[in-house]
Scaffold this motif. Structure first.
Motif, PDB file in Angstrom:
ATOM      1  N   VAL A  26       5.944   0.128  -8.975  1.00 52.58           N
ATOM      2  CA  VAL A  26       7.000  -0.678  -8.366  1.00 52.58           C
ATOM      3  C   VAL A  26       7.270  -0.094  -6.985  1.00 52.58           C
ATOM      4  CG1 VAL A  26       9.375  -1.483  -8.534  1.00 52.58           C
ATOM      5  CG2 VAL A  26       7.993  -1.228 -10.615  1.00 52.58           C
ATOM      6  N   GLY A  27       6.903  -0.802  -5.887  1.00 58.72           N
ATOM      7  CA  GLY A  27       7.090  -0.327  -4.527  1.00 58.72           C
ATOM      8  C   GLY A  27       5.782  -0.350  -3.765  1.00 58.72           C
ATOM      9  N   ALA A  28       5.781   0.267  -2.526  1.00 56.64           N
ATOM     10  CA  ALA A  28       4.603   0.269  -1.662  1.00 56.64           C
ATOM     11  C   ALA A  28       3.511   1.134  -2.256  1.00 56.64           C
ATOM     12  CB  ALA A  28       4.973   0.765  -0.272  1.00 56.64           C
ATOM     13  N   ARG A  29       2.269   0.638  -2.204  1.00 57.79           N
ATOM     14  CA  ARG A  29       1.140   1.398  -2.750  1.00 57.79           C
ATOM     15  C   ARG A  29       0.663   2.476  -1.782  1.00 57.79           C
ATOM     16  NH1 ARG A  29      -1.912   0.498  -7.065  1.00 57.79           N
ATOM     17  NH2 ARG A  29      -0.845  -1.498  -7.388  1.00 57.79           N
ATOM     18  N   GLU A  30       0.975   2.382  -0.429  1.00 57.04           N
ATOM     19  CA  GLU A  30       0.532   3.375   0.562  1.00 57.04           C
ATOM     20  C   GLU A  30       1.669   3.643   1.538  1.00 57.04           C
ATOM     21  OE1 GLU A  30      -3.595   3.581   2.449  1.00 57.04           O
ATOM     22  OE2 GLU A  30      -2.379   2.798   4.086  1.00 57.04           O
ATOM     23  N   LEU A  31       1.854   4.934   1.909  1.00 59.80           N
ATOM     24  CA  LEU A  31       2.856   5.355   2.895  1.00 59.80           C
ATOM     25  C   LEU A  31       2.146   6.091   4.022  1.00 59.80           C
ATOM     26  CD1 LEU A  31       5.754   6.712   0.616  1.00 59.80           C
ATOM     27  CD2 LEU A  31       5.420   4.398   1.480  1.00 59.80           C
ATOM     28  N   ARG A  32       2.710   5.987   5.254  1.00 55.92           N
ATOM     29  CA  ARG A  32       2.121   6.635   6.427  1.00 55.92           C
ATOM     30  C   ARG A  32       3.223   7.346   7.209  1.00 55.92           C
ATOM     31  NH1 ARG A  32       1.106   4.624  11.562  1.00 55.92           N
ATOM     32  NH2 ARG A  32       1.780   2.550  10.846  1.00 55.92           N
ATOM     33  N   CYS A  33       2.920   8.621   7.700  1.00 56.90           N
ATOM     34  CA  CYS A  33       3.881   9.401   8.494  1.00 56.90           C
ATOM     35  C   CYS A  33       3.835   8.881   9.935  1.00 56.90           C
ATOM     36  CB  CYS A  33       3.547  10.889   8.437  1.00 56.90           C
ATOM     37  SG  CYS A  33       4.715  11.938   9.342  1.00 56.90           S
ATOM     38  N   LEU A  34       4.986   8.408  10.450  1.00 57.41           N
ATOM     39  CA  LEU A  34       5.071   7.799  11.774  1.00 57.41           C
ATOM     40  C   LEU A  34       5.372   8.837  12.848  1.00 57.41           C
ATOM     41  CD1 LEU A  34       7.168   4.652  10.754  1.00 57.41           C
ATOM     42  CD2 LEU A  34       4.668   4.877  10.880  1.00 57.41           C
ATOM     43  N   ALA A  35       5.279   8.395  14.133  1.00 56.96           N
ATOM     44  CA  ALA A  35       5.559   9.281  15.269  1.00 56.96           C
ATOM     45  C   ALA A  35       7.021   9.693  15.308  1.00 56.96           C
ATOM     46  CB  ALA A  35       5.162   8.591  16.571  1.00 56.96           C
ATOM     47  N   THR A  36       7.884   8.986  14.541  1.00 60.32           N
ATOM     48  CA  THR A  36       9.311   9.336  14.487  1.00 60.32           C
ATOM     49  C   THR A  36       9.590  10.474  13.513  1.00 60.32           C
ATOM     50  OG1 THR A  36       9.637   7.667  12.769  1.00 60.32           O
ATOM     51  CG2 THR A  36       9.953   6.985  15.063  1.00 60.32           C
ATOM     52  N   GLY A  37       8.571  10.905  12.751  1.00 59.96           N
ATOM     53  CA  GLY A  37       8.779  11.942  11.756  1.00 59.96           C
ATOM     54  C   GLY A  37       9.297  11.391  10.443  1.00 59.96           C
ATOM     55  N   SER A  38       9.168  10.050  10.214  1.00 55.39           N
ATOM     56  CA  SER A  38       9.613   9.411   8.973  1.00 55.39           C
ATOM     57  C   SER A  38       8.442   8.672   8.347  1.00 55.39           C
ATOM     58  CB  SER A  38      10.762   8.435   9.247  1.00 55.39           C
ATOM     59  OG  SER A  38      11.860   9.117   9.841  1.00 55.39           O
ATOM     60  N   TRP A  39       8.508   8.465   7.008  1.00 52.92           N
ATOM     61  CA  TRP A  39       7.480   7.715   6.308  1.00 52.92           C
ATOM     62  C   TRP A  39       7.703   6.215   6.521  1.00 52.92           C
ATOM     63  CZ3 TRP A  39       3.309  10.052   4.569  1.00 52.92           C
ATOM     64  CH2 TRP A  39       3.374  11.415   4.253  1.00 52.92           C
ATOM     65  N   SER A  40       6.628   5.473   6.392  1.00 51.99           N
ATOM     66  CA  SER A  40       6.703   4.031   6.662  1.00 51.99           C
ATOM     67  C   SER A  40       7.488   3.279   5.594  1.00 51.99           C
ATOM     68  CB  SER A  40       5.284   3.456   6.761  1.00 51.99           C
ATOM     69  OG  SER A  40       4.550   3.739   5.569  1.00 51.99           O
ATOM     70  N   ALA A  41       7.736   3.824   4.428  1.00 52.11           N
ATOM     71  CA  ALA A  41       8.505   3.171   3.361  1.00 52.11           C
ATOM     72  C   ALA A  41       8.978   4.238   2.396  1.00 52.11           C
ATOM     73  CB  ALA A  41       7.656   2.128   2.640  1.00 52.11           C
ATOM     74  N   ALA A  42       9.897   3.814   1.472  1.00 55.14           N
ATOM     75  CA  ALA A  42      10.378   4.725   0.437  1.00 55.14           C
ATOM     76  C   ALA A  42       9.283   4.929  -0.604  1.00 55.14           C
ATOM     77  CB  ALA A  42      11.634   4.160  -0.213  1.00 55.14           C
ATOM     78  N   PRO A  43       9.233   6.074  -1.265  1.00 50.32           N
ATOM     79  CA  PRO A  43       8.214   6.313  -2.290  1.00 50.32           C
ATOM     80  C   PRO A  43       8.361   5.323  -3.444  1.00 50.32           C
ATOM     81  CG  PRO A  43       9.263   8.375  -1.631  1.00 50.32           C
ATOM     82  CD  PRO A  43      10.072   7.270  -1.026  1.00 50.32           C
ATOM     83  N   PRO A  44       7.235   4.867  -4.048  1.00 54.11           N
ATOM     84  CA  PRO A  44       7.297   3.915  -5.155  1.00 54.11           C
ATOM     85  C   PRO A  44       7.655   4.614  -6.469  1.00 54.11           C
ATOM     86  CG  PRO A  44       5.033   4.452  -4.703  1.00 54.11           C
ATOM     87  CD  PRO A  44       5.844   5.180  -3.670  1.00 54.11           C
TER      88      PRO A  44
END
Length: 768
Positions: free
Chosen positions: A361-379
């Motif tokens: 339930v949630g995003a299947r893939e996350l990526r670390c952005l240039a802002t120092g935050s992940w692209s989505a919450a963990p599933p």
């Protein structure tokens, strides 16, 4: 060097006239030296009594300096010329230490060029010949050396050193010579007394070179040190320090100062550097600035300056990827990540997958952005559920659900009430697909398997309808001549099983019979099955009588009508009684006996053993024979014997032996005559193993006394103020003659009169 005639004084055998003549000669010699300057002198001294090497050295160290340390071949020739002949020769200060011949006074190893051994010496006959004598006036080898055992008695050849603590200005090694000394200067010093120091001279410095110096021995002389540094903006090219060597030269040329310049720094990975435009090295005080690309942050100084010695004020910084928070691994999930710039840093990607039986339930893939935050919450991973179950009628259900009610991995067990049996699986599991492994079971009334009467028997059951339900009871019986093999009754249990398997009816048999000893057996059942009605008859051989029933019959109960008989003959007459003499344990031993018939009777056996420290003499076991005698004499215990002690003189021994001379328990004590020391244990005991507790001791050699010394003075000790001679000197010498007889010497052996070639006999107290 001029040498003077010698004379020998013997205070016990010469008269006063001779003493007066010697005084006049001394007066004449001293008068010649009245106007000379007082100098230090190397002096020789010899003892007129002979002692072992160690005692000779103690004598020399007490009254003089040490046993003589010979400097050169000239000194050897001189000693051979002036020292009187003595048949056993003289000890000198050489001894073998750590397998090397060593001058004991200076602790220096004897060099090959300084050796003066006689022919075929040192031979060291492997007999501890570790000390050295000198052949004075030997007819065959005058002045040569020989190695000897150190306990042999010879006269000591001593010396008094001429070197003092202040000799050679403390800048050289003082070397003794006959009547004087010379100085071997340390590196960097020179002069008769090593009083001068080598100079290197001042230094000429290039421009912008600054210098600091230290001069422990004089300006720009030996051991002077100079350090160099440059003015601001310049760096040193050459040695930082120079030293003035013992040769009077500097270790190097002075350095120069060159302008400081820094090499342009390289830009960091994932960043850049901004410096003043230059085609080569940047000048002193130039500055450079660093920055990082998007998604990276600077670690280190963002600005650096070209400083002293051509080095930047800080190392080049790093551009490190921005850090995202660590991702928690969801329950029942698998995470696979790629980190191009470090764990959970910029451009890291993580993909998620749930374990079997769980739904993502949630995003299947996350990526670390240039802002120092992940692209989505963990599933999250949620467990898959199955349709809820109910307990069967006339039964119960028990479930275990580790992930929630009726969820994946849930397990349900089914049981039926008493009198009912399960129809279907006992267990159901919730699968990853969300379905149970089978349909739910049901509970039906329990029945046991149908029973029938055994062959040659009958069956009687309480359930007249023949349904064999729970609680039904059935009984079994057999016809005459047969017996039941198994349980006589069974009951139907709630599990649908009888309490026992059905029995069978077997023909009745009696126990098997055999002919009595010394007799025979005859049965009507020729097959030997011993069935009901079988008859057996017994008989005995000639000379034996039947004891019991002559015939037996097998009854329907499976038992014979009487027990089997036996065949008995006439009883033999009893043998006559045998006794042996009673035994007792030997002294220092023990005895243990076994009496099969009577105490110390026929075949009685006795065993013997001895206490520790004693050994058995005789047989270790005796037996009482039919003759009324033991098979051997009673043994004895004798004390263990140690070897006999033989003591070398002058050791005295006193022994006590409770069990015999030099046997177990014996103790011996040892002592030496008065004035002699015991070398070893003062007592020894004979042990139970026949060994002494300690080795036999010896007595050390007695104390040594030094009585006289013959002294040669190799230098002048005359004072410029003169000596008072005549009556005063004669009075001192006469007083010494009187004191010598009662063991006292009024003259100090260190303040004797000395001139070239003068010998004196002196009696000194050798005690410490």
């Amino acid at each position: 060097m001029a040498r003077c005639p010698s004379a020998t004084w013997n205070w016990r055998s010469r008269g006063v006239v001779f003493i007066a003549a010697q005084i006049l000669r001394l007066s004449a010699l001293l008068s010649e030296l009245m106007n000379q300057t007082q100098v230090a002198a190397w002096t020789y001294h010899i003892g007129t009594k002979a002692y072992p090497w160690d005692a000779s050295r103690k004598f020399c160290q007490k009254y003089f300096t040490d046993l003589v340390a010979i400097q050169n071949k000239d000194e050897i020739a001189y000693l051979n010329d002036v020292i009187p002949y003595y048949s056993h020769y003289y000890w000198i200060g050489i001894r073998k230490i750590n397998n090397k011949w060593t001058w004991v006074g200076t602790n220096k190893t004897l060099t090959q060029e300084a050796e003066n051994w006689a022919d075929h010496e040192p031979n060291n006959k492997k007999n501890n010949q570790d000390c050295v004598e000198i052949y004075i006036k030997s007819p065959s080898a005058p002045g040569r050396w020989n190695d000897e055992p150190c306990l042999r008695r010879k006269r000591p050849l001593c010396y008094t050193a001429s070197c003092q603590d202040t000799s050679c200005s403390q800048h050289g090694e003082c070397v003794e010579t006959i009547g004087n000394y010379t100085c071997s200067c340390h590196p960097g010093f020179y002069g008769p007394e090593c009083e001068y120091v080598r100079e290197c001279g001042g230094l000429e410095l290039p421009s912008r070179v600054l210098m600091d110096c230290s001069h422990p021995l004089g300006s720009f002389s030996f051991n002077s040190r100079c350090s160099f540094h440059c003015a601001e903006g310049y760096t040193l090219d050459g040695p930082r320090e120079l030293e003035c060597l013992a040769s009077g030269t500097w270790t190097n040329q002075p350095p120069q100062c060159v302008a400081i310049a820094c090499e342009p720094p390289e830009g960091p990975a994932h960043g850049s550097v901004d410096c003043p435009p230059s085609s080569r090295a940047l000048p002193y005080n130039a500055t450079c600035r660093f920055r990082c690309a998007e998604g990276f942050e600077l670690h280190g100084a963002d600005t650096v300056r070209c400083a002293d010695e051509g080095q930047w004020t800080a190392p080049a910084p790093l551009c490190q990827a921005l850090q995202c928070q660590d991702l928690p691994a969801p329950n029942q999930a698998r995470v696979e990540c790629v980190h191009p710039f470090g764990a959970s840093r910029y451009q890291s990607t993580c993909s998620f997958a749930c374990a079997e039986g769980f739904l993502l339930v949630g995003a299947r893939e996350l990526r670390c952005l240039a802002t120092g935050s992940w692209s989505a919450a963990p599933p999250e991973c949620q467990a898959i559920t199955c349709t809820p179950l109910r307990s069967p009628q006339n039964g119960t259900m028990t479930c275990v659900s580790p992930l929630g009610d009726s969820s994946y991995r849930s397990t349900c067990q089914f049981t039926c009430n008493e009198g009912f049996s399960l129809s279907g699986p006992e267990r159901l599991d919730c699968t990853p697909s969300g379905h149970w492994t089978a349909s739910p079971p049901t509970c039906a009334a329990t029945r046991c398997p149908e029973l029938s009467a055994p062959e040659r028997g009958s069956l009687d059951c309480s359930d007249t309808r023949g349904e064999f339900g729970v609680g039904s009871t059935c009984r079994f019986s057999c016809r005459g001549g047969f017996e039941l093999q198994g349980s006589g009754s069974v009951q139907c249990t709630a599990s649908g099983r009888w309490t026992a398997p059905p029995p069978t009816c077997q023909a009745t048999r009696c126990p098997e019979l055999s002919a009595p000893e010394r007799g025979s057996l005859d049965c009507s059942d020729t097959r030997g099955e011993f069935g009901v009605g079988s008859t057996c008859r017994f008989s005995c051989r000639g000379g034996f009588e039947l004891q019991g029933s002559g015939s037996v019959q097998c009854t329907a109960s499976g038992r014979w009508t009487a027990p089997p008989p036996t065949c008995q003959g006439a009883a033999p007459a009893p043998p006559a009684e045998v006794r042996c003499p009673a035994l007792v344990a030997p002294g220092q031993g023990d005895m243990s006996c076994r009496h099969p018939l009577a105490a110390f009777g026929l075949n009685s056996t006795c065993h013997f053993e001895c206490h520790a420290g004693f050994e058995l003499r005789g047989e270790a076991a005796l037996r009482c024979a039919r003759s009324g005698r033991w098979t051997a004499a009673t043994p004895a215990c004798r004390a263990v014997q140690c070897s006999e002690l033989h003591m070398a003189e002058p050791v005295l021994m006193n022994c006590s032996s409770p069990w015999g001379n030099f046997s177990y328990g014996a103790t011996c004590t040892f002592h030496c005559p008065e004035g002699r020391a015991l070398n070893g244990s003062a007592a020894a005991a004979c042990g139970p193993d026949g060994q002494w507790s300690a080795a036999t001791p010896t007595c050390d050699a007695g104390p040594l006394t030094v009585q006289e010394a013959l002294t040669y003075l190799g230098g002048a000790v005359a004072s410029t103020t003169g000596l008072v001679m005549g009556g005063t000197l004669l009075a001192l010498l006469r007083r010494r003659c009187r004191r010598k007889d009662d063991g006292k010497d009024p003259l100090n052996p260190h303040s004797h009169l000395g001139t070239y070639g003068v010998f004196t006999n002196a009696a000194f107290d050798p005690s410490p």
